[in-house]
Design a protein around this motif. Structure first.
Motif, short mmCIF file in Angstrom:
data_model
loop_
_atom_site.label_atom_id
_atom_site.label_comp_id
_atom_site.label_asym_id
_atom_site.label_seq_id
_atom_site.Cartn_x
_atom_site.Cartn_y
_atom_site.Cartn_z
N LEU A 151 27.39 95.41 13.90
CA LEU A 151 26.29 96.23 13.37
C LEU A 151 26.25 97.61 14.05
O LEU A 151 26.07 98.63 13.38
CB LEU A 151 24.96 95.50 13.56
N ARG A 198 19.64 104.99 12.05
CA ARG A 198 20.69 104.00 11.76
C ARG A 198 20.88 103.06 12.95
O ARG A 198 21.07 101.86 12.78
CB ARG A 198 22.00 104.71 11.43
N TYR A 246 19.71 102.29 19.23
CA TYR A 246 19.97 100.86 19.45
C TYR A 246 19.39 100.41 20.79
O TYR A 246 18.76 99.34 20.87
CB TYR A 246 21.48 100.62 19.40
N ALA A 264 26.97 101.16 12.11
CA ALA A 264 25.96 102.23 12.11
C ALA A 264 26.56 103.55 12.58
O ALA A 264 26.33 104.61 11.98
CB ALA A 264 24.78 101.83 13.00
N ALA A 308 20.22 99.05 12.84
CA ALA A 308 21.26 98.08 13.19
C ALA A 308 20.74 97.08 14.21
O ALA A 308 20.95 95.86 14.08
CB ALA A 308 22.49 98.82 13.72
#
Length: 590
Positions: free
Chosen positions: A100, A24, A131, A104, A28
């Protein structure tokens, strides 16, 4: 026939949940980077004279995406040969990546039926790691482009921004709880957070600080709009001079729109007093523009004040922090003395001052943080300092908010807690007995007369027929209390001392005290339930019906009842009462 797959072990379930949270975070970051890359690619395709190929455009998109996280960029190719830093972050671009990352982490930490859910710490770490992995790849990819990322800024502030957004998402998934604090935090803070009173006061201070900061930013945006309206011709000339084709003008317009929040913060810093720097040798304040500004041609910079002493129109910008301080005071007083609560539930002046001070401190801290990210260098030399100075803007916001907000909060609290006689809270009904207490303090019976039926001047109440006529027509009995009016239909509501205590209304002929047979305590029970004969008969009946289960013990009369019996009964009756009450010699027990 199909067989159901066996249950996965808990270790495998946790691993799958962490892997899902990691993906996730990657998704993102990829979504934000891909959206910006598409926009930059479209502008590159529409440009009639591109400076580089598609690879250069994609590297520039990766660098701008990292700039939206707070990273500092460097332009190596300059006319002077000295690399020029680019540290001004367009704050509107920050909204997309932060949202974002927040979403997430929230989705990874929210429980769903049929899906394993990791722990809150696991979701936070997995989303942040995924990320930041994409961010590191983007920084490595942008190294060969026209805009390069300073490696030190990847740890701070890029990693801090991503971690903060992910932590906020996990907190949102947990329901935004205010506590408990971690076990490693100080015990004093843990005990304070556990108290409901502390949480209520902290929430009020937080909301007031947020409102004050929002008013400051909104006031700064208003100042920028007014300044641009005055110099709209200069803004138009700068806009047309930067690009000659429509694709270039669209790019300039998008950049200007993304810098609008920065301009609003610059306007807020201008209204607070410290102002903002237009290069290393010029500063714009409400007192005037000092030094020689190094202002590049850009539409938003047309709102900068002209050189020379300030005018009264420039001084009017000082109204922005004053309005923000009043907004903070109003938000605090709404919780300190709410209009729908009795006076006894209002905060004390000390609590009001403390919460307002905390709100001012939060407003100053928030303003300093926003001012720090709103400015930065735009080059070397004269453009090394550009924008508001955070360590001056934050204390200025604190001083303005505390100096005006604290006295304003106390005055507003005093105003909202005025005496009831002035009818300041018409939307709140008086509690039962409040008017009776007021009448007792005044020495009257609610109709303007004392207990003997005479008014304050010694005259008989019956000698004033105008008052009776006013009450019969439904007019208010007291001119300073507008809410004490008659009922619709022409009949006024009479509230005497006894009538208020009973919760009813007086008869049409007058107050209950006018009845010659009225007794103040005639509503008490008058049955012989507590008399000695009735008590003895009741006890004997219970003993007979118990089937021998009642214990035999002598009667014990309370001391209060014994003293009453001694005073009421003659001496001859005492010997008779001392004898057994029934045939078996057992005494009656009350």
């Amino acid at each position: 026939m199909t067989e159901r797959s066996p249950m996965l072990p808990p270790e495998r379930t946790r691993t799958l949940a962490l892997a899902s949270a990691f993906l996730r975070g990657v998704a993102a970051a990829g979504l934000g980077l891909g959206s910006l890359a598409v926009l930059v690619t479209v502008l590159w395709i529409s440009s009639p004279y591109p400076d580089s190929g598609p690879g250069g455009a994609l590297r520039a998109a990766a660098a701008v995406w990292l700039l939206a996280h707070g990273a500092e960029l460097v332009r190596p190719d300059t006319l002077s040969g000295v690399p020029a830093p680019v540290g001004v972050v367009p704050l509107l671009l920050v909204v997309g990546p932060v949202w974002l990352a927040h979403r997430a982490a929230r989705d990874a930490a929210e429980p769903e039926e049929g899906r394993p859910r990791p722990s809150q710490a696991g979701a936070f770490c997995a989303v942040t790691a995924g990320y930041l992995l994409v961010a590191a790849g983007a920084a490595a990819y942008a190294r060969g482009g026209s805009l390069r990322v300073v490696p030190d800024t990847l740890a701070f502030p890029v990693a801090l921004v991503v971690a903060g957004a992910a932590a906020a998402g996990v907190w949102t998934a947990a329901g935004r709880p205010f506590g408990p604090l971690p076990s490693w935090s100080p015990l004093v803070l843990q005990e304070a957070v556990a108290r409901t009173l502390f949480r209520d006061r902290a929430e009020a201070a937080w909301r007031a600080a947020a409102v004050g900061t929002a008013v400051l930013v909104g006031g700064g945006a208003l100042l920028v709009a007014v300044a641009l309206g005055r110099d709209v011709a200069a803004a138009q000339d700068a806009f047309l001079a930067l690009a000659g084709d429509w694709s270039g003008r669209v790019a300039v317009l998008l950049l200007a729109v993304s810098l609008v929040p920065n301009a609003a913060l610059w306007g807020a810093a201008y209204g607070l007093g410290p102002g903002f720097a237009l290069g290393t040798g010029a500063t714009a304040t409400p007192l005037g523009l000092t030094g020689t500004p190094a202002v590049p041609h850009f539409p938003l910079l047309a709102a900068a004040p002209d050189q020379g002493p300030a005018t009264p129109l420039n001084w009017a910008a000082l109204a922005v922090p004053a309005v923000a301080a009043l907004a903070v005071a109003w938000c605090v007083v709404r919780r300190a003395a709410p209009a729908d609560a009795p006076r006894a539930q209002a905060w004390s002046p000390r609590e009001t001052v403390l919460v307002t001070g905390l709100a001012a401190l939060g407003c100053g801290a928030g303003t300093a943080l926003l001012a720090a990210v709103a400015g930065g260098p735009l080059g070397s030399g004269a453009l090394a300092a550009f924008g508001p100075v955070w360590w001056l803007t934050g204390p200025a916001a604190l001083v303005w908010t505390a100096a005006i907000g604290v006295p304003a909060a106390l005055l507003l609290r005093l105003w909202r807690l005025r005496e009831r006689g002035w009818a300041w809270r018409r939307d709140v009904d008086a509690p039962d007995g409040a008017e009776d207490i007021e009448d007792v303090r005044e020495g009257t019976d609610g109709n303007g007369t004392d207990g003997s039926g005479a008014d304050g001047n010694g005259a008989d109440a019956d000698a004033v027929p105008e008052a009776d006529e006013a009450e019969e027509t439904g007019k208010p009995r007291r001119w300073w209390a507008p809410w004490r009016t008659g009922a619709p239909g022409g009949s006024a509501v009479q509230e005497g001392p006894a009538g208020s205590a009973a919760g009813g209304t007086a008869p049409a002929g007058g107050t209950p005290a006018d009845d010659p047979g009225f007794e103040p305590y005639d509503f008490l029970p008058t049955d012989p339930w507590h008399e000695n004969e009735t008590r003895e008969a009741r006890w004997a009946s219970l003993k007979r019906g118990s089937g021998g289960l009642m214990a035999d013990f002598p009667a014990r009369v309370p001391a209060a009842l014994r003293s009453e019996e001694t005073a009421e009964q003659p001496t001859e009756a005492k010997d008779a009462d001392a004898k057994p009450a029934d045939a078996d010699g057992r005494g009656a027990t009350p």
